[in-house]
Design a protein around this motif. Structure first.
Motif, PDB file in Angstrom:
ATOM      1  N   PHE A 202     -22.068  37.046  49.162  1.00  0.00           N
ATOM      2  CA  PHE A 202     -20.816  37.376  48.486  1.00  0.00           C
ATOM      3  C   PHE A 202     -19.978  36.118  48.269  1.00  0.00           C
ATOM      4  CE2 PHE A 202     -16.273  38.616  49.298  1.00  0.00           C
ATOM      5  CZ  PHE A 202     -16.037  39.285  48.106  1.00  0.00           C
ATOM      6  N   HIS A 203     -19.854  35.299  49.285  1.00  0.00           N
ATOM      7  CA  HIS A 203     -19.011  34.104  49.177  1.00  0.00           C
ATOM      8  C   HIS A 203     -19.610  33.057  48.245  1.00  0.00           C
ATOM      9  CE1 HIS A 203     -15.623  34.975  51.699  1.00  0.00           C
ATOM     10  NE2 HIS A 203     -16.448  35.599  52.527  1.00  0.00           N
ATOM     11  N   ILE A 204     -20.896  32.905  48.276  1.00  0.00           N
ATOM     12  CA  ILE A 204     -21.520  31.940  47.369  1.00  0.00           C
ATOM     13  C   ILE A 204     -21.360  32.410  45.919  1.00  0.00           C
ATOM     14  CG2 ILE A 204     -23.734  30.948  46.658  1.00  0.00           C
ATOM     15  CD1 ILE A 204     -24.459  30.842  49.662  1.00  0.00           C
ATOM     16  N   GLU A 205     -21.558  33.706  45.690  1.00  0.00           N
ATOM     17  CA  GLU A 205     -21.406  34.249  44.331  1.00  0.00           C
ATOM     18  C   GLU A 205     -19.961  34.154  43.834  1.00  0.00           C
ATOM     19  OE1 GLU A 205     -19.863  37.431  43.330  1.00  0.00           O
ATOM     20  OE2 GLU A 205     -20.395  36.953  41.251  1.00  0.00           O
ATOM     21  N   GLN A 206     -19.003  34.279  44.744  1.00  0.00           N
ATOM     22  CA  GLN A 206     -17.594  34.289  44.383  1.00  0.00           C
ATOM     23  C   GLN A 206     -16.974  32.892  44.299  1.00  0.00           C
ATOM     24  OE1 GLN A 206     -15.341  37.113  43.788  1.00  0.00           O
ATOM     25  NE2 GLN A 206     -17.323  38.046  43.388  1.00  0.00           N
ATOM     26  N   GLY A 207     -17.732  31.857  44.614  1.00  0.00           N
ATOM     27  CA  GLY A 207     -17.247  30.493  44.428  1.00  0.00           C
ATOM     28  C   GLY A 207     -16.637  29.829  45.641  1.00  0.00           C
TER      29      GLY A 207
ATOM     30  N   ALA B 192     -10.440  37.893  49.024  1.00  0.00           N
ATOM     31  CA  ALA B 192     -10.323  37.534  47.603  1.00  0.00           C
ATOM     32  C   ALA B 192     -10.812  36.108  47.388  1.00  0.00           C
ATOM     33  CB  ALA B 192      -8.879  37.686  47.144  1.00  0.00           C
ATOM     34  N   PRO B 193     -12.100  35.850  47.646  1.00  0.00           N
ATOM     35  CA  PRO B 193     -12.592  34.473  47.598  1.00  0.00           C
ATOM     36  C   PRO B 193     -12.481  33.816  46.232  1.00  0.00           C
ATOM     37  CG  PRO B 193     -14.413  36.033  47.863  1.00  0.00           C
ATOM     38  CD  PRO B 193     -13.155  36.792  48.084  1.00  0.00           C
ATOM     39  N   ARG B 194     -12.718  34.567  45.152  1.00  0.00           N
ATOM     40  CA  ARG B 194     -12.654  33.943  43.833  1.00  0.00           C
ATOM     41  C   ARG B 194     -11.235  33.505  43.502  1.00  0.00           C
ATOM     42  NH1 ARG B 194     -16.218  33.414  40.073  1.00  0.00           N
ATOM     43  NH2 ARG B 194     -17.593  35.050  40.893  1.00  0.00           N
ATOM     44  N   LEU B 195     -10.265  34.348  43.803  1.00  0.00           N
ATOM     45  CA  LEU B 195      -8.870  33.990  43.528  1.00  0.00           C
ATOM     46  C   LEU B 195      -8.431  32.800  44.376  1.00  0.00           C
ATOM     47  CD1 LEU B 195      -6.914  37.362  43.162  1.00  0.00           C
ATOM     48  CD2 LEU B 195      -7.542  35.735  41.358  1.00  0.00           C
ATOM     49  N   VAL B 196      -8.790  32.785  45.645  1.00  0.00           N
ATOM     50  CA  VAL B 196      -8.404  31.660  46.502  1.00  0.00           C
ATOM     51  C   VAL B 196      -9.046  30.372  45.993  1.00  0.00           C
ATOM     52  CG1 VAL B 196      -8.465  30.694  48.824  1.00  0.00           C
ATOM     53  CG2 VAL B 196      -8.001  33.127  48.505  1.00  0.00           C
TER      54      VAL B 196
END
Length: 291
Positions: free
Chosen positions: A30-35, A210-214
């Protein structure tokens, strides 16, 4: 230098407290996909205080295996015993961590000289990049910028996670330590401004949810794009506040379970999020568009 949005990863558990490895692997993907730019495994948010040494290193090793070199993995290896911190740091090096994050010794309240000698001993014992971690709100020990400046002269001490929320320390530490020394924030609420002032990133709790937003906010802030950074950060304000409505990681573990990413488990003495707090955390998640 490791930079950007660095998630202080939760450790998924079943309701009996056992580690949920399937969910841990799901979180990494999830974190790798979300950046997400890097992962801290077994920091405070990972419940390092309630895992024994074998469990601790098993989680770190698993995260490293799941990441498979795609982003850096930083192992939390701090302790209030210098010998224990050395042992954990050596073990993290052996399983392939890219760096280690070492919280100041908690409860025993060392002097500044004691802090200097503690970190110096670890750095000299284990040849791996090491990041200092100052969070006096949890440790009752404040490592002053002058002590960070002394430690920055040691080759493999490469950065500091400064979690006081005191933005003036960005400039002071930069002046003492130079541009090659990484300065991370550990305070989500001020992370946008911290990075606009020249910080190298955040080690974030909000990034679990909210990894992508952060990632977008921190990237913009590090590039000096105040308009974009503050606009994105406005969506995160609720998370920055309500993920700390009870002791971390209580709210964030509830949130990632609510997102279907993990099982619903936490270890005593921490307990599951109480019903009176649920609506506030859920509202913050909706504000950040993750529910």
């Amino acid at each position: 230098m490791i930079q950007g949005s660095i998630v202080a990863l939760v450790t998924p558990m079943f309701d009996n407290g056992d580690i949920d490895k399937d969910s841990l692997k799901k979180l990494v993907e999830f974190h790798i996909e979300q950046g997400t730019d890097a992962i801290v495994s077994m920091g405070t948010t990972g419940e390092s205080a309630t895992l024994n040494e074998q469990e601790h290193m098993d989680v770190v090793k698993s995260v490293i295996q799941y990441v498979a070199g795609r982003i850096p993995v930083i192992a939390g290896t701090g302790a209030n015993s210098t010998s224990e911190a050395i042992a954990l740091t050596q073990a993290a090096k052996e399983v392939g961590a890219n760096a280690c994050l070492l919280v100041t010794p908690y409860y025993n309240k060392p002097t500044q000289e004691g802090l200097y000698l503690h970190y110096k001993a670890i750095a000299e014992a284990v040849d791996i990049p090491q990041i200092l971690y100052n969070v006096p709100g949890r440790t009752a020990c404040d490592m002053l910028p002058e002590t960070v400046g002394r430690l920055a002269k040691i080759k493999n001490i490469v950065g500091v996670k400064e979690a006081t929320g005191d933005l003036s320390r960005v400039t002071v530490i930069r002046e003492l330590c130079g541009n090659e020394f990484a300065i991370y924030t550990g305070d989500d609420a001020s992370s946008c401004e911290f990075c606009l002032l020249g910080g190298n990133g955040t080690i974030t709790v909000s990034g679990n949810v909210a990894p992508r937003l952060v990632h977008e906010m921190i990237t913009a802030a590090m590039n000096g794009d105040r308009e974009t950074a503050t606009s994105v950060d406005a969506l995160l304000k609720g998370l920055h506040k309500y993920l700390f409505i009870q002791s971390n990681p209580i709210p964030v573990k509830w949130a990632v379970a609510e997102m279907g990413l993990t099982s619903k488990g936490i270890r005593l003495p921490l307990t599951w999020l109480t019903e009176d707090c649920v609506d506030k955390v859920r509202k913050a998640m909706k504000q950040a568009h993750v529910l």
